[in-house]
Design an enzyme around this catalytic site. Structure first.
Site, PDB file in Angstrom:
ATOM      1  CB  SER A  61     -23.135  -0.282 -43.059  1.00  0.00           C
ATOM      2  OG  SER A  61     -23.704   0.509 -44.084  1.00  0.00           O
ATOM      3  CE1 TYR A 109     -26.959  -3.810 -50.799  1.00  0.00           C
ATOM      4  CE2 TYR A 109     -24.868  -4.113 -51.906  1.00  0.00           C
ATOM      5  CZ  TYR A 109     -25.662  -3.419 -51.018  1.00  0.00           C
ATOM      6  OH  TYR A 109     -25.150  -2.333 -50.350  1.00  0.00           O
ATOM      7  CG  LEU A 140     -23.032   9.969 -58.657  1.00  0.00           C
ATOM      8  CD1 LEU A 140     -23.165   9.193 -59.959  1.00  0.00           C
ATOM      9  CD2 LEU A 140     -22.313  11.292 -58.890  1.00  0.00           C
ATOM     10  CE  LYS A 176     -29.166   9.093 -63.515  1.00  0.00           C
ATOM     11  NZ  LYS A 176     -28.513   7.773 -63.711  1.00  0.00           N
ATOM     12  CD1 TRP A 178     -23.292   3.858 -47.770  1.00  0.00           C
ATOM     13  CD2 TRP A 178     -25.061   4.321 -49.060  1.00  0.00           C
ATOM     14  NE1 TRP A 178     -24.384   4.016 -46.940  1.00  0.00           N
ATOM     15  CE2 TRP A 178     -25.483   4.303 -47.705  1.00  0.00           C
ATOM     16  CE3 TRP A 178     -26.017   4.581 -50.049  1.00  0.00           C
ATOM     17  CZ2 TRP A 178     -26.805   4.532 -47.324  1.00  0.00           C
ATOM     18  CZ3 TRP A 178     -27.333   4.816 -49.667  1.00  0.00           C
ATOM     19  CH2 TRP A 178     -27.718   4.779 -48.327  1.00  0.00           C
ATOM     20  CG  ASP A 203     -19.917  -2.767 -50.622  1.00  0.00           C
ATOM     21  OD1 ASP A 203     -19.506  -3.197 -49.531  1.00  0.00           O
ATOM     22  OD2 ASP A 203     -21.078  -2.341 -50.794  1.00  0.00           O
ATOM     23  CD  GLN A 211     -20.636   0.006 -47.374  1.00  0.00           C
ATOM     24  OE1 GLN A 211     -21.577  -0.204 -48.126  1.00  0.00           O
ATOM     25  NE2 GLN A 211     -19.708  -0.909 -47.150  1.00  0.00           N
TER      26      GLN A 211
END
Length: 353
Positions: A165, A59, A223, A231, A220, A54, A191
């Site tokens: 999206s 970007y 996490l 973390k 998307w 993707d 998306q």
């Protein structure tokens, strides 16, 4: 190609099969990864069964598309893959490299859809992408114009399918209705952001779309900006992590203040991960992939070991029993209550007391 027990599913109501875990370039390509590093990660993802990559015109101001295209060509030269082996997507809305930031260099007008996609293809050195997404809804452009523009690029062979999206269910429904009325291609997939802390849109708002239109999803941020890896526990910021980047200083403030509760809940999920024998990141990714309305989960990585850890999450999807999923809901308290929302809606409309 070693599939590493990768799962595949149809992308929406189409004949193409997409790997349950896919690989995206947001934040990483050109900002944290150069061409050599990006190629190694794409190659390893492919070896682990990934077939969907993707991107977006915005970007790294278009540089991410250039790097992905160059990495693909290197893989062709080395005999790793052919164009038929892979699915590529890009997204149009925000403009890319070379944009002079004029009033028409962004959005979803026919002009920018056509010019933006052609520019993306030039940067990626591809004749076509498999899927072109409308990166955001454009309230300044009639949806019919966007639907017709997307059909135009499909008819020209610059894309095979189109999607949306972060569109609302109402906007996607309108696009589907326009397509049906005019005999055009509907959007194939959406998306959206989706993770343990962000569930309402995919699980509640889009529910009618799966049944009525067969909409697929390429989700998307599984996490939650890295929170679900654990973390950042104790407000620790590992060197090289997303929150360590200066451009994400505002996000860092939100994570450690507005989203501090998410850090605490993530710590509470550790016993479940330990019982399953997986990491917190693998648990979070497997949780997304276990949703039958998720066609593919877009992952990202800056290191090979990180990518391999993420992709091993596929092994834990079958281990997420209904009992385990219920326990996660109880720990997080983030599951939206569909029945309660429907009851409230009926009450507001005077259908119930």
């Amino acid at each position: 190609m070693s599939s590493n027990n990768m799962l595949y599913s149809n992308l929406g109501k189409s004949g193409i099969l997409v790997s349950k875990l896919s690989f995206g370039s947001w934040v990483t390509f050109n900002e944290q990864l150069d061409l050599d590093q990006a190629y190694l990660l794409m190659k390893r993802a492919y070896e682990l069964g990934c077939n969907f990559f993707d991107n977006a015109e915005t970007y790294a101001a278009g540089a991410a598309e250039m790097i992905m295209g160059q990495a693909f060509q290197r893989g062709v030269q080395e005999g790793i893959w052919s164009r038929e082996d892979l699915l590529f997507s890009t997204k149009i809305f925000f403009g890319g490299r070379g944009s002079r930031d004029t009033v028409n260099s962004k959005g979803l007008s026919r002009k920018h859809v056509v010019e933006g996609l052609r520019a993306s293809l030039n940067r990626m050195n591809l004749k076509y992408v498999d899927i072109v997404f409308c990166h955001r809804p454009d309230p300044l452009t009639p949806i019919e114009e966007t639907v017709r523009a997307m059909n135009h690029v499909i008819n020209r062979g610059w894309a095979f399918y189109w999607g949306t999206s972060e569109w609302s269910a109402q906007e996607i429904t309108e696009a589907c209705r326009v397509a049906d009325t005019c005999g055009l291609f509907r959007p194939l997939c959406e998306q959206p952001q989706y993770h343990i802390f962000h569930r309402h849109r995919l699980e509640i708002e889009y529910e009618p779309l799966y049944k009525e239109f067969g909409i697929g999803t390429a989700t998307w941020s599984p996490l939650a900006w890295g929170i679900l890896t654990g973390k950042y526990s104790g407000k620790n910021i590992p060197q090289g992590s997303r929150l360590s980047l200066s451009k994400y200083s505002s996000l860092r403030q939100r994570v450690f203040h507005e989203r501090a509760w998410q850090l605490e809940i993530t710590d509470s999920l550790k016993p479940i991960a330990e019982e399953l024998g997986c990491t917190l990141a693998q648990l979070a990714i497997a949780w997304c992939a276990a949703n039958p309305n998720v066609s593919t989960v877009i992952t990202g990585a800056t290191k090979l070991e990180q990518l391999e850890e993420n992709f091993r999450a596929i092994q834990f999807v079958p281990k997420l029993s209904a009992e385990k999923m219920k326990l996660i809901d109880e720990i997080t308290g983030t599951k939206p209550d569909y029945n309660a929302e429907m009851k409230m809606a009926r009450r507001i409309r005077g259908l119930e007391r």
